[in-house]
Design a protein around this motif. Structure first.
Motif, PDB file in Angstrom:
ATOM      1  N   HIS A  63       0.872  -1.202  -0.098  1.00 36.53           N
ATOM      2  CA  HIS A  63       0.070   0.072   0.087  1.00 36.53           C
ATOM      3  C   HIS A  63       0.858   1.273   0.075  1.00 36.53           C
ATOM      4  CE1 HIS A  63      -3.528  -2.212   0.902  1.00 36.53           C
ATOM      5  NE2 HIS A  63      -2.889  -2.982   1.613  1.00 36.53           N
ATOM      6  N   TRP A  64       0.348   2.454  -0.441  1.00 40.58           N
ATOM      7  CA  TRP A  64       1.002   3.716  -0.362  1.00 40.58           C
ATOM      8  C   TRP A  64      -0.063   4.653  -0.435  1.00 40.58           C
ATOM      9  CZ3 TRP A  64       0.878   0.668  -4.774  1.00 40.58           C
ATOM     10  CH2 TRP A  64       0.113   1.160  -5.826  1.00 40.58           C
ATOM     11  N   SER A  65       0.687   5.876   0.303  1.00 42.04           N
ATOM     12  CA  SER A  65      -0.098   7.254   0.236  1.00 42.04           C
ATOM     13  C   SER A  65       0.860   8.263  -0.273  1.00 42.04           C
ATOM     14  CB  SER A  65      -0.861   7.395   1.404  1.00 42.04           C
ATOM     15  OG  SER A  65       0.121   7.447   2.323  1.00 42.04           O
ATOM     16  N   SER A  66       0.438   9.353  -0.767  1.00 47.91           N
ATOM     17  CA  SER A  66       1.396  10.802  -1.076  1.00 47.91           C
ATOM     18  C   SER A  66       0.657  11.846  -0.391  1.00 47.91           C
ATOM     19  CB  SER A  66       1.819  10.449  -2.346  1.00 47.91           C
ATOM     20  OG  SER A  66       0.633  10.597  -3.090  1.00 47.91           O
ATOM     21  N   GLU A  67       1.595  12.805  -0.208  1.00 45.70           N
ATOM     22  CA  GLU A  67       0.887  14.032   0.342  1.00 45.70           C
ATOM     23  C   GLU A  67       2.020  15.138  -0.289  1.00 45.70           C
ATOM     24  OE1 GLU A  67       0.658  16.614   4.236  1.00 45.70           O
ATOM     25  OE2 GLU A  67      -0.120  14.376   4.298  1.00 45.70           O
ATOM     26  N   ASP A  68       1.157  16.273  -1.162  1.00 43.17           N
ATOM     27  CA  ASP A  68       2.032  17.296  -1.754  1.00 43.17           C
ATOM     28  C   ASP A  68       1.704  18.618  -0.905  1.00 43.17           C
ATOM     29  OD1 ASP A  68       3.236  19.202  -3.178  1.00 43.17           O
ATOM     30  OD2 ASP A  68       2.379  18.568  -5.270  1.00 43.17           O
ATOM     31  N   ASP A  69       2.647  19.080  -0.357  1.00 41.13           N
ATOM     32  CA  ASP A  69       2.626  20.477   0.499  1.00 41.13           C
ATOM     33  C   ASP A  69       2.995  21.515  -0.127  1.00 41.13           C
ATOM     34  OD1 ASP A  69       5.144  20.575   0.625  1.00 41.13           O
ATOM     35  OD2 ASP A  69       5.488  20.201   2.892  1.00 41.13           O
ATOM     36  N   GLY A  70       3.285  21.454  -1.378  1.00 40.10           N
ATOM     37  CA  GLY A  70       3.616  22.688  -2.301  1.00 40.10           C
ATOM     38  C   GLY A  70       5.072  22.656  -2.395  1.00 40.10           C
ATOM     39  N   GLU A  71       6.063  22.200  -1.551  1.00 37.39           N
ATOM     40  CA  GLU A  71       7.136  22.090  -1.736  1.00 37.39           C
ATOM     41  C   GLU A  71       7.899  20.728  -1.451  1.00 37.39           C
ATOM     42  OE1 GLU A  71       9.083  24.704   1.445  1.00 37.39           O
ATOM     43  OE2 GLU A  71       7.853  26.388   1.072  1.00 37.39           O
ATOM     44  N   LYS A  72       7.437  19.839  -0.862  1.00 35.86           N
ATOM     45  CA  LYS A  72       7.867  18.404  -0.945  1.00 35.86           C
ATOM     46  C   LYS A  72       6.690  17.624  -1.043  1.00 35.86           C
ATOM     47  CE  LYS A  72       8.614  16.727   3.310  1.00 35.86           C
ATOM     48  NZ  LYS A  72       8.846  16.703   4.693  1.00 35.86           N
ATOM     49  N   ILE A  73       6.771  16.483  -1.850  1.00 34.16           N
ATOM     50  CA  ILE A  73       5.924  15.451  -2.050  1.00 34.16           C
ATOM     51  C   ILE A  73       6.516  14.060  -0.955  1.00 34.16           C
ATOM     52  CG2 ILE A  73       5.125  13.725  -3.352  1.00 34.16           C
ATOM     53  CD1 ILE A  73       5.509  15.655  -5.840  1.00 34.16           C
ATOM     54  N   SER A  74       5.577  13.813  -0.058  1.00 30.28           N
ATOM     55  CA  SER A  74       5.883  12.828   1.081  1.00 30.28           C
ATOM     56  C   SER A  74       5.244  11.654   0.700  1.00 30.28           C
ATOM     57  CB  SER A  74       5.516  13.215   2.264  1.00 30.28           C
ATOM     58  OG  SER A  74       6.229  14.348   2.552  1.00 30.28           O
ATOM     59  N   VAL A  75       5.890  10.360   0.171  1.00 29.05           N
ATOM     60  CA  VAL A  75       5.368   9.192  -0.145  1.00 29.05           C
ATOM     61  C   VAL A  75       5.547   8.174   0.780  1.00 29.05           C
ATOM     62  CG1 VAL A  75       5.190   7.220  -1.639  1.00 29.05           C
ATOM     63  CG2 VAL A  75       5.562   9.515  -2.667  1.00 29.05           C
ATOM     64  N   GLU A  76       4.325   7.541   1.508  1.00 29.18           N
ATOM     65  CA  GLU A  76       4.591   6.530   2.395  1.00 29.18           C
ATOM     66  C   GLU A  76       4.307   5.389   1.813  1.00 29.18           C
ATOM     67  OE1 GLU A  76       5.703   7.183   5.379  1.00 29.18           O
ATOM     68  OE2 GLU A  76       5.947   9.296   4.807  1.00 29.18           O
ATOM     69  N   VAL A  77       4.899   4.108   2.106  1.00 30.05           N
ATOM     70  CA  VAL A  77       5.062   2.747   1.494  1.00 30.05           C
ATOM     71  C   VAL A  77       4.884   2.010   2.636  1.00 30.05           C
ATOM     72  CG1 VAL A  77       5.676   1.112  -0.079  1.00 30.05           C
ATOM     73  CG2 VAL A  77       6.131   3.494  -0.772  1.00 30.05           C
ATOM     74  N   TYR A  78       3.801   0.978   2.703  1.00 28.04           N
ATOM     75  CA  TYR A  78       3.877   0.048   3.824  1.00 28.04           C
ATOM     76  C   TYR A  78       3.129  -1.182   3.501  1.00 28.04           C
ATOM     77  CZ  TYR A  78      -0.746   2.035   4.317  1.00 28.04           C
ATOM     78  OH  TYR A  78      -2.128   2.452   3.645  1.00 28.04           O
TER      79      TYR A  78
END
Length: 122
Positions: A63-78
């Motif tokens: 599974h994964w999720s991603s978040e874009d705060d405008g400066e950084k894209i954070s991807v979480e993989v689990y």
């Protein structure tokens, strides 16, 4: 070369945050060995993060999720696994391309499981 690969696996394994369990099973780690930012030739440019590694067993689902705060894209993989399931305890390799957005200009830094994997600029 083998030592470097082992260190990458350890770093990926140690830095994998675990999301809360939603009650459907246990949340597990993934062992990340390689990451790559892909810019697809389109307009707007589609950005993907290719992640390769191993799941703890063949019974784990990626599974994964991603978040874009405008400066950084954070991807979480689990991974998740159904509780009480009998499963061979061997690593199960995976490679997945995770779409993280479309961009016509600008750039972002990209992290996977809190580890900086690079940045891109359009």
């Amino acid at each position: 070369m083998k030592t470097a690969l082992a260190l990458l696996l350890i770093v990926g394994a140690c830095s994998t945050p675990l999301p809360p369990d939603d009650g459907s099973g246990a949340v597990g780690r993934v062992y990340i060995s390689n990451t790559q930012i892909l810019l697809l030739e389109s307009f707007p440019v589609q950005v993907m993060v290719e992640v390769s590694g191993d799941l703890p067993s063949p019974c784990h689902e990626l599974h994964w999720s991603s978040e874009d705060d405008g400066e950084k894209i954070s991807v979480e993989v689990y991974s998740t696994v159904e509780l009480g399931q009998v499963c061979a305890q061997v690593l199960s390799p995976f490679t997945v391309s995770i779409p993280v957005g479309s961009f016509s200009e600008g750039g972002r830094s990209v992290t996977v499981n809190e580890v900086v994997v690079g940045e891109f600029s359009i």
